[in-house]
Design a protein around this motif. Structure first.
Motif, PDB file in Angstrom:
ATOM      1  N   TYR A 186       1.720   2.897  -4.530  1.00 47.77           N
ATOM      2  CA  TYR A 186       0.559   2.553  -5.349  1.00 47.77           C
ATOM      3  C   TYR A 186      -0.679   3.327  -4.909  1.00 47.77           C
ATOM      4  N   ALA A 202       7.050  -0.585  -6.263  1.00 46.36           N
ATOM      5  CA  ALA A 202       7.814  -1.355  -5.282  1.00 46.36           C
ATOM      6  C   ALA A 202       7.078  -1.534  -3.968  1.00 46.36           C
ATOM      7  N   ASN A 203       6.181  -0.616  -3.614  1.00 46.39           N
ATOM      8  CA  ASN A 203       5.500  -0.749  -2.326  1.00 46.39           C
ATOM      9  C   ASN A 203       4.065  -0.225  -2.411  1.00 46.39           C
ATOM     10  N   GLN A 204       3.288  -0.616  -1.407  1.00 39.82           N
ATOM     11  CA  GLN A 204       1.871  -0.305  -1.393  1.00 39.82           C
ATOM     12  C   GLN A 204       1.595   1.186  -1.232  1.00 39.82           C
ATOM     13  N   GLU A 205       2.415   1.887  -0.468  1.00 40.90           N
ATOM     14  CA  GLU A 205       2.193   3.320  -0.264  1.00 40.90           C
ATOM     15  C   GLU A 205       2.320   4.091  -1.582  1.00 40.90           C
ATOM     16  N   LYS A 233       8.098   7.669  -2.934  1.00 44.57           N
ATOM     17  CA  LYS A 233       8.001   6.364  -2.291  1.00 44.57           C
ATOM     18  C   LYS A 233       8.634   5.274  -3.153  1.00 44.57           C
ATOM     19  N   ASP A 234       8.560   5.452  -4.471  1.00 48.89           N
ATOM     20  CA  ASP A 234       9.158   4.489  -5.397  1.00 48.89           C
ATOM     21  C   ASP A 234       9.779   5.260  -6.563  1.00 48.89           C
ATOM     22  N   ARG A 251      -1.039  -7.592   0.405  1.00 45.23           N
ATOM     23  CA  ARG A 251       0.318  -7.275  -0.039  1.00 45.23           C
ATOM     24  C   ARG A 251       0.592  -7.845  -1.418  1.00 45.23           C
TER      25      ARG A 251
END
Length: 644
Positions: free
Chosen positions: A335, A330-333, A366-367, A295
């Protein structure tokens, strides 16, 4: 201990260091591949003599069969390294149908670098020289031989002074050579680096492009280094699933060092290993081994890049340490969607670009603040419009491209890729487009795509010299891109450097044997040289993949050989099979080359003078028959063009 003297060759501002196999210009290293250096060395060693092509090939590639184009490529690269202007050889002369001759004055230097030539030994030799003078001056001299003694004394003093001078010269030379060797050996920062996609270990489904993501993050972070060229992601992305070793890839890319690494994900943990390998000796000059929470992957990437930057450049400037263009999503998905889009974006086909658009769209959903994803999404739609991929209707592509790029720059003004795409979209504002290209290259001077697109823009603005320079830089940054070589070859052909252009097209074909445009351009060069049989064979070969280009090429051969009727027959086929596909200025050039200037000018009068047309009217050698004619000036005057 090495008792052998070091051998150097000097010409103009250049020095060839034979022992270290490097070329220097005014004490600065000139980047050459090993084979290009060997080519230079053979030419310099035989300065003033003609070396036949076959002889050069046998010397450079012993026991190996290579085509003459490989030698031509080496000579072309060498000429550019020596800053030779097209058509004005200062160093390498082409002897038609024979070979090459090195024509510059060459000085051969042999410097003794024996390591026992220390300050103490120099001092001892100085004392001996002084003692010789003292003994001669103190010896008694009868009056009868006083005059002869004075002459002897003067001669010995001259000898002593000469000895002292020679000793000082040898000492200084030895110290200089030692300094240069130490400076080269201790140089911390390689001049050029390729950061390869990290190899993924394990079978987690989502790690397929994680290695490319690590490389991309490091490239963005390190692309601002002033002292080191970092190849762009587009140059290395094709090695995501590689079957070559890191050193071999580095040699293909022509860099001094490669950063190779692995990334392994185990649940919520990621282990990263990395090493910077110097190609000259295969040694690892920097390593890292880090394990961290998945994370916190973005923090891990920053940490790795900071470590590497600190190792390469001991003291970074404020500009180099401030990189707002690499803000994390903002989030892994988001990216992971971006990484997958990046992977497909670099493949440059209609199918891959369609997939990349889908993943970049997903990343922005997603972001909504993911500026980098918006930037590349905008470029996908720009390519759809500009290069004819037709992912969506042209007008829709322009609308989508502008919306995505404006959003990217609104979120983050410092994304170089967004400025490159924005420049391409500013078709009606040349000053604004130039400003955007310059801003992009200021933010990231190592962006190969930026240099290539800027070169095309500069050509349209009739700034050919600058266009050639940026096209050359694009090839240096992305040496295994066929498109970059073709673009550079086109600029060289407009500069009337047919040999250099052919070398670039040949390189493109080596990288992509089915590259139709490169083969078409090589065939054009054959026709320009009146090698009609060879040209026709190439155009017939092209017909297997593209009948339209093949027919146009045959017309080009007939035009150059002044066979007007045969040329018209080929053009008639084009009108029936594909009306409108062939640019009208190409047809104008064909009639001019064939000697039918009246028809050529009738067709030219119907063409709008857009920037690309005006650039070709100024530079294209195929339009030479029309320049200087009264109707050529009339065309320019009618369109309110003072001069080209």
């Amino acid at each position: 201990m090495n008792d052998e003297p070091s051998l150097f060759y000097e010409f103009g501002p250049f020095r060839v260091n034979v022992a270290e196999r490097v070329l220097e210009k005014n004490d600065e290293l000139v980047s050459l591949t090993p084979k290009v250096f060997e080519t230079l060395l053979v030419l310099v060693e035989h300065s003033g003599h003609v070396l036949a092509k076959d002889d050069l090939i046998s010397r450079l590639w012993p026991d190996t069969f290579v085509e003459e184009s490989s030698l031509t490529q080496n000579i072309s690269l060498l000429r550019r390294a020596l800053d030779e202007a097209p058509g004005a050889p200062k160093y390498i002369e082409t002897i038609p149908k024979r070979g090459y001759r090195f024509v510059a004055d060459v000085r051969r230097l042999s410097i003794d670098t024996h390591e026992t030539t220390t300050q103490e030994s120099i001092s001892t030799q100085l004392m001996i020289a002084a003692q010789i003078e003292e003994e001669v001056s103190d010896a008694p001299a009868p009056a009868a031989i006083a005059q002869r003694s004075a002459s002897v004394l003067t001669r010995y003093r001259l000898i002593a002074a000469t000895v002292v001078g020679l000793i000082l010269i040898v000492g200084i030379a030895a110290a200089y050579v030692t300094y240069r060797k130490r400076a080269t050996a201790n140089r911390i920062a390689p001049a050029s680096i390729a950061i390869l996609p990290f190899k993924t270990i394990g079978n987690a489904e989502k790690t397929d492009v994680l290695g490319l993501g690590m490389a991309d993050a490091l490239i963005i972070r390190l692309s601002h280094l002033n002292q080191t060229t970092v190849l762009p992601t587009s140059s290395v992305s094709r090695y995501t699933n590689r079957d070559k070793g890191a050193v071999e890839i580095g040699k293909d890319l022509g860099v001094e060092a490669v950063l190779d690494g692995t990334v392994q994900r185990e649940g919520d943990q990621v282990r990263i290993t990395a090493q910077l390998i110097r190609l000259a000796d295969g040694k690892s000059i920097w390593t890292a081994n880090v394990k961290q929470d998945y994370r916190d992957l973005f923090a891990l990437q920053d940490a790795i890049s900071e470590q590497l930057a600190a190792s390469l450049i001991p003291k970074l400037s404020a500009h180099e340490t401030d990189h707002p263009d690499n803000r994390s999503p903002a989030n892994q998905e988001a990216y992971e969607a971006y990484l997958t889009g990046l992977y497909f974006w670099n493949q440059r086909s209609k199918e891959s670009l369609q997939k990349s658009a889908e993943y970049f769209e997903l990343a922005t959903k997603k972001d909504p603040n993911y500026a980098q994803a918006y930037a590349l999404l905008g470029d996908v739609y720009f390519l759809s419009y500009a290069d004819g991929y037709d992912l969506v209707p042209p007008n829709d592509a322009l609308v989508k491209a502008n919306a995505a790029i404006n959003k990217a720059l609104q979120l983050n003004e410092n994304i170089a890729a967004a400025h490159v795409t924005k420049a391409g979209l500013m078709r009606m504002d040349p000053e604004g487009a130039d400003r955007e290209y310059r801003r992009a290259l200021e933010l990231n001077p190592n962006q190969g795509i930026g240099h290539m697109r800027y070169a095309q823009f500069l050509f349209n603005q009739r700034k050919l010299e600058e266009a050639v320079a940026h096209a050359r830089r694009a090839v240096e940054l992305d040496p295994i891109s066929p498109v970059a070589h073709i673009s550079y070859g086109f600029m060289l052909s407009m500069s009337r450097d047919n040999e250099g252009a052919a070398a670039q097209y040949t390189k493109a074909l080596e990288l992509q044997p089915d590259q139709v445009v490169a083969r078409y351009n090589i065939a054009n060069v054959y026709a320009q040289k009146h090698m009609f049989k060879e040209a026709m064979a190439e155009f017939d070969r092209i017909g297997e993949k593209d009948r339209i280009l093949s027919t146009l090429g045959r017309a080009y051969v007939y035009a150059n050989s002044k066979k007007r009727d045969a040329m018209r027959q080929e053009l008639s086929k084009l009108d029936k099979e594909s009306p409108g596909r062939i640019g009208p200025l190409n047809v104008v050039a064909l009639y001019g080359l064939a000697g039918d200037k009246e028809t050529a000018f009738d067709l030219l009068d119907k063409i709008d003078p857009v920037p690309f047309v005006l650039a070709r009217l100024k530079f294209d050698p195929d339009l030479d028959p029309l320049r200087g004619e009264p109707r050529f000036g009339d065309y320019l005057s009618r369109h309110h063009i003072d001069k080209l």
